[in-house]
Design an enzyme around this catalytic site. Sequence first.
Site, PDB file in Angstrom:
ATOM      1  N   GLN A 242      60.239  67.957  23.725  1.00 50.89           N
ATOM      2  CA  GLN A 242      60.504  66.545  24.007  1.00 50.89           C
ATOM      3  C   GLN A 242      60.294  66.294  25.510  1.00 50.89           C
ATOM      4  OE1 GLN A 242      63.095  68.237  21.739  1.00 50.89           O
ATOM      5  NE2 GLN A 242      61.377  67.730  20.457  1.00 50.89           N
TER       6      GLN A 242
ATOM      7  N   GLY B 173      55.797  68.856  18.640  1.00 49.60           N
ATOM      8  CA  GLY B 173      54.449  69.220  18.209  1.00 49.60           C
ATOM      9  C   GLY B 173      53.688  69.582  19.460  1.00 49.60           C
ATOM     10  N   HIS B 174      53.436  70.850  19.657  1.00 49.00           N
ATOM     11  CA  HIS B 174      52.785  71.319  20.883  1.00 49.00           C
ATOM     12  C   HIS B 174      51.363  71.771  20.540  1.00 49.00           C
ATOM     13  CE1 HIS B 174      56.888  72.080  23.036  1.00 49.00           C
ATOM     14  NE2 HIS B 174      56.728  70.854  22.602  1.00 49.00           N
TER      15      HIS B 174
ATOM     16  N   ASP C 203      55.285  64.898  24.650  1.00 49.93           N
ATOM     17  CA  ASP C 203      53.833  64.936  24.447  1.00 49.93           C
ATOM     18  C   ASP C 203      53.045  64.913  25.748  1.00 49.93           C
ATOM     19  OD1 ASP C 203      54.441  64.877  21.748  1.00 49.93           O
ATOM     20  OD2 ASP C 203      54.251  62.697  21.620  1.00 49.93           O
TER      21      ASP C 203
ATOM     22  N   LYS D 275      52.788  69.997  27.186  1.00 47.43           N
ATOM     23  CA  LYS D 275      53.550  71.226  27.494  1.00 47.43           C
ATOM     24  C   LYS D 275      52.919  72.458  26.836  1.00 47.43           C
ATOM     25  CE  LYS D 275      57.133  69.152  25.702  1.00 47.43           C
ATOM     26  NZ  LYS D 275      56.667  67.759  25.561  1.00 47.43           N
TER      27      LYS D 275
HETATM   28  P1  GDP Z   1      53.286  68.527  24.026  1.00 47.89           P
HETATM   29  O1  GDP Z   1      54.177  68.070  22.932  1.00 47.89           O
HETATM   30  O2  GDP Z   1      53.851  68.236  25.379  1.00 47.89           O
HETATM   31  O3  GDP Z   1      52.857  69.966  23.895  1.00 47.89           O
HETATM   32  O4  GDP Z   1      51.956  67.637  23.905  1.00 47.89           O
HETATM   33  P2  GDP Z   1      51.180  67.250  22.546  1.00 47.89           P
HETATM   34  O5  GDP Z   1      50.421  68.416  22.066  1.00 47.89           O
HETATM   35  O6  GDP Z   1      52.090  66.576  21.598  1.00 47.89           O
HETATM   36  O7  GDP Z   1      50.243  66.105  23.079  1.00 47.89           O
HETATM   37  C1  GDP Z   1      49.327  66.294  24.081  1.00 47.89           C
HETATM   38  C2  GDP Z   1      47.948  65.901  23.529  1.00 47.89           C
HETATM   39  O8  GDP Z   1      47.044  65.757  24.604  1.00 47.89           O
HETATM   40  C3  GDP Z   1      47.351  66.976  22.650  1.00 47.89           C
HETATM   41  O9  GDP Z   1      46.552  66.371  21.677  1.00 47.89           O
HETATM   42  C4  GDP Z   1      46.509  67.794  23.627  1.00 47.89           C
HETATM   43  O10 GDP Z   1      45.447  68.468  22.981  1.00 47.89           O
HETATM   44  C5  GDP Z   1      45.988  66.712  24.526  1.00 47.89           C
HETATM   45  N1  GDP Z   1      45.746  67.069  25.916  1.00 47.89           N
HETATM   46  C6  GDP Z   1      46.463  67.925  26.712  1.00 47.89           C
HETATM   47  N2  GDP Z   1      45.976  67.881  27.967  1.00 47.89           N
HETATM   48  C7  GDP Z   1      44.971  66.996  27.984  1.00 47.89           C
HETATM   49  C8  GDP Z   1      44.108  66.491  29.003  1.00 47.89           C
HETATM   50  O11 GDP Z   1      44.185  66.847  30.180  1.00 47.89           O
HETATM   51  N3  GDP Z   1      43.177  65.570  28.619  1.00 47.89           N
HETATM   52  C9  GDP Z   1      43.063  65.134  27.329  1.00 47.89           C
HETATM   53  N4  GDP Z   1      42.140  64.224  27.074  1.00 47.89           N
HETATM   54  N5  GDP Z   1      43.864  65.583  26.361  1.00 47.89           N
HETATM   55  C10 GDP Z   1      44.813  66.494  26.686  1.00 47.89           C
HETATM   56  P1  IMO Z   2      57.264  67.205  21.935  1.00 46.71           P
HETATM   57  O1  IMO Z   2      57.978  68.499  22.147  1.00 46.71           O
HETATM   58  C1  IMO Z   2      57.513  62.874  21.536  1.00 46.71           C
HETATM   59  C2  IMO Z   2      61.133  61.238  19.691  1.00 46.71           C
HETATM   60  C3  IMO Z   2      60.998  60.567  18.350  1.00 46.71           C
HETATM   61  C4  IMO Z   2      62.103  59.541  18.436  1.00 46.71           C
HETATM   62  C5  IMO Z   2      63.202  60.305  19.188  1.00 46.71           C
HETATM   63  C6  IMO Z   2      64.240  60.937  18.283  1.00 46.71           C
HETATM   64  O2  IMO Z   2      56.076  67.310  21.059  1.00 46.71           O
HETATM   65  O3  IMO Z   2      57.010  66.517  23.228  1.00 46.71           O
HETATM   66  P2  IMO Z   2      64.234  63.058  16.687  1.00 46.71           P
HETATM   67  O4  IMO Z   2      63.336  63.425  15.534  1.00 46.71           O
HETATM   68  O5  IMO Z   2      64.238  64.064  17.790  1.00 46.71           O
HETATM   69  O6  IMO Z   2      65.620  62.710  16.244  1.00 46.71           O
HETATM   70  O7  IMO Z   2      63.597  61.708  17.272  1.00 46.71           O
HETATM   71  O8  IMO Z   2      62.534  61.317  19.926  1.00 46.71           O
HETATM   72  N1  IMO Z   2      60.604  62.629  19.762  1.00 46.71           N
HETATM   73  C7  IMO Z   2      59.465  62.965  20.381  1.00 46.71           C
HETATM   74  N2  IMO Z   2      58.531  62.204  20.984  1.00 46.71           N
HETATM   75  N3  IMO Z   2      57.393  64.216  21.547  1.00 46.71           N
HETATM   76  C8  IMO Z   2      58.336  64.990  20.974  1.00 46.71           C
HETATM   77  O9  IMO Z   2      58.324  66.337  21.067  1.00 46.71           O
HETATM   78  C9  IMO Z   2      59.415  64.373  20.316  1.00 46.71           C
HETATM   79  N4  IMO Z   2      60.486  64.825  19.641  1.00 46.71           N
HETATM   80  C10 IMO Z   2      61.216  63.744  19.319  1.00 46.71           C
HETATM   81  O10 IMO Z   2      59.732  59.971  18.201  1.00 46.71           O
HETATM   82  O11 IMO Z   2      61.703  58.469  19.247  1.00 46.71           O
HETATM   83 MG    MG Z   3      54.123  66.850  21.222  1.00 45.63          MG
END
Ligand code: GDP
Ligand code: IMO
Ligand code: MG
Length: 426
Positions: free
Chosen positions: A222, A40-41, A13, A16
């Site tokens: 991840q 979840g991207h 998270d 990416k």
């Molecule tokens: P990913 O899994 O690495 O693609 O990241 P996620 O989408 O799960 O989580 C990143 C969260 O931070 C999302 O809700 C984005 O919309 C938000 N986000 C990304 N960059 C920034 C930033 O620079 N500032 C803020 N406030 N939110 C951001």
């Molecule tokens: P993105 O790509 C954050 C965590 C789960 C749990 C562990 C194992 O959005 O960054 P799993 O379902 O893979 O067997 O869970 O890994 N986890 C993540 N945490 N971002 C993710 O993906 C994750 N994918 C798995 O919360 O701790």
């Molecule tokens: Mg994510």
Amino acid sequence: MKVDVLLGLQWGDEGKGKVVDVLTPRYDVIARFQGGPNAGHTLEFEGTKHVLHTIPSGIFHAGKVNVIGNGVVIDPVVFKKEIDALKARGVDVAKNLFISRKAHLILPTHRLIDAASEAAKGKEKIGSTLKGIGPAYMDKTGRNGLRIGDIEHPDFLSNYNKLVQKHKVLLAQYNFEYNLAEMEPAFFEGIELIKNLPLIDSEYEMNRFIKENKSILAEGAQGSLLDVDFGSYPFVTSSHTITAGTCIGLGIAPTNIGEVYGIFKAYCTRVGSGPFPTELNDETGELLRKKGNEFGATTGRPRRCGWLDIPALKYAIMLNGVTQLIMMKSDVLSGFEKLKVCTKYKYRGQLIDYVPYDVVNEPIEPVYEEVEGWNEVLDHVTDIDELPQSLHKYIAYIEKATGLPITIVSVGPDRKQTMLRDIMVK
Ligand code: GDP
Ligand code: IMO
Ligand code: MG
């Protein structure tokens, strides 16, 4: 051309999806190499937000090739939902989404085993996303799995049923109720949809792209600290989330890896169980969660929050061969008079600056340095020179501690809230 990689240096998270979307105009091909719908991207642009789970984050750019590599595990149910959501947004994936025949399938029974296993573990659960990731990778390495290419085979249904029988035996060991018949129609609808998409031998395609001098960006899922080998085992995911996973998950040679973009948040978050040395179980942690809107994009669970952890960051940089850093969410840190940065750990009575073997059973205590915070609201800043002095100092501090340049700074969730510095290499 060599394959550039963008991957998370923390526990996932990091942002990416957002940055891959921003960088896509510079590339011809975007490829996912591991993980599955546990990811979840989030992408935000033109006032709307989109969350991708299996599909690469280049999908919103017309004319770009998006590849789901052999290292990915695909749940046809989640995948169909993603495709339907994209269609509703006017994105026709049939032209620019290609799926590896060697990617493995997540069956409904994989999801059930994940849920049953987590329930049985009670307090010791991994905190998995319950998407069936662990059981699907178990079947892959156990040589029982079904692959995308198998759906083209006339015996697919009987092979599916054979595997389901094995899963039923496994499920019988748990005191876990389920209704598989209710889950199966959506699975087979997803299978039908996948049959009509371009399925490829992705290792050949990827190597052809390389030979044809196409520019390729591999998108990690991840984070490095969730890697099955190098994360805080067993509180990890079941795939190789590091650069080496790119080679395995796409069938490309290590000598074909180019730039490695390591992405991190200006603080830390973790969702699910497992050690988190800098976690803040107080109002500061609560404030970070609120300001950063730290709730899982896949499960909606609140993310655990804490200060930046330099030893962990350096560990991830080492494992990945990172060449440049991307810092996200600096806007969330606005308003703190002082920021803490963990520079060492106290472990077994000693000060250390590495990640030791046993972080699960042995207490590990962060040792902090304090740095100056900043008050300015950053979300409208578009020029790096306009960032507050103390944020410049924070950037320089991290660059010095890691020995790497921070070449992209993000100050908000929108595409536009991303600043690429002149020093960026691509
Ligand atoms: P990913 O899994 O690495 O693609 O990241 P996620 O989408 O799960 O989580 C990143 C969260 O931070 C999302 O809700 C984005 O919309 C938000 N986000 C990304 N960059 C920034 C930033 O620079 N500032 C803020 N406030 N939110 C951001
Ligand atoms: P993105 O790509 C954050 C965590 C789960 C749990 C562990 C194992 O959005 O960054 P799993 O379902 O893979 O067997 O869970 O890994 N986890 C993540 N945490 N971002 C993710 O993906 C994750 N994918 C798995 O919360 O701790
Ligand atoms: Mg994510």
